[in-house]
Design a protein around this motif. Structure first.
Motif, short mmCIF file in Angstrom:
data_model
loop_
_atom_site.label_atom_id
_atom_site.label_comp_id
_atom_site.label_asym_id
_atom_site.label_seq_id
_atom_site.Cartn_x
_atom_site.Cartn_y
_atom_site.Cartn_z
N THR A 6 -9.81 33.33 40.69
CA THR A 6 -9.50 32.90 42.05
C THR A 6 -7.99 32.78 42.13
N GLU A 8 -4.18 33.14 44.82
CA GLU A 8 -3.48 33.26 46.10
C GLU A 8 -2.62 34.51 46.02
N TYR A 11 1.69 36.96 51.52
CA TYR A 11 1.45 37.63 52.80
C TYR A 11 2.78 38.12 53.32
N VAL A 45 -9.80 35.94 46.64
CA VAL A 45 -8.51 35.60 47.22
C VAL A 45 -8.72 34.35 48.05
N ARG A 46 -8.23 33.23 47.54
CA ARG A 46 -8.44 31.93 48.19
C ARG A 46 -7.66 31.82 49.49
N ARG A 47 -6.43 32.33 49.47
CA ARG A 47 -5.62 32.31 50.68
C ARG A 47 -4.44 33.23 50.52
N LEU A 48 -3.83 33.56 51.64
CA LEU A 48 -2.60 34.34 51.66
C LEU A 48 -1.46 33.38 51.94
N VAL A 49 -0.40 33.48 51.16
CA VAL A 49 0.73 32.58 51.26
C VAL A 49 1.92 33.34 51.84
#
Length: 60
Positions: A6, A8, A11, A45-49
């Motif tokens: 998992t 990040e 972006y 992909v937990r989130r885009l930073v």
């Protein structure tokens, strides 16, 4: 052997290309370090930073 990661990602990014590269690199490095064959590497992909400058020109 199967691995699940998992993470990040920055972006903006080309998610499919980056994930494919990460999967290949992880499988190769684990095999090299342990001698074990990795049959599958699954990524979440937990989130885009946002990277610096990504919000430039936006009103938040």
């Amino acid at each position: 052997m199967r691995l699940h990661l998992t993470m990040e990602l920055p972006y903006p990014t080309d998610i499919p290309r980056v994930c494919e590269r990460i999967q290949q690199d992880i499988a190769e490095q684990v095999a090299q370090l342990t001698g074990l064959r990795v049959g599958e590497v699954t990524l979440t992909v937990r989130r885009l930073v946002a990277t610096s400058g990504a919000n430039r020109g936006r009103v938040l």
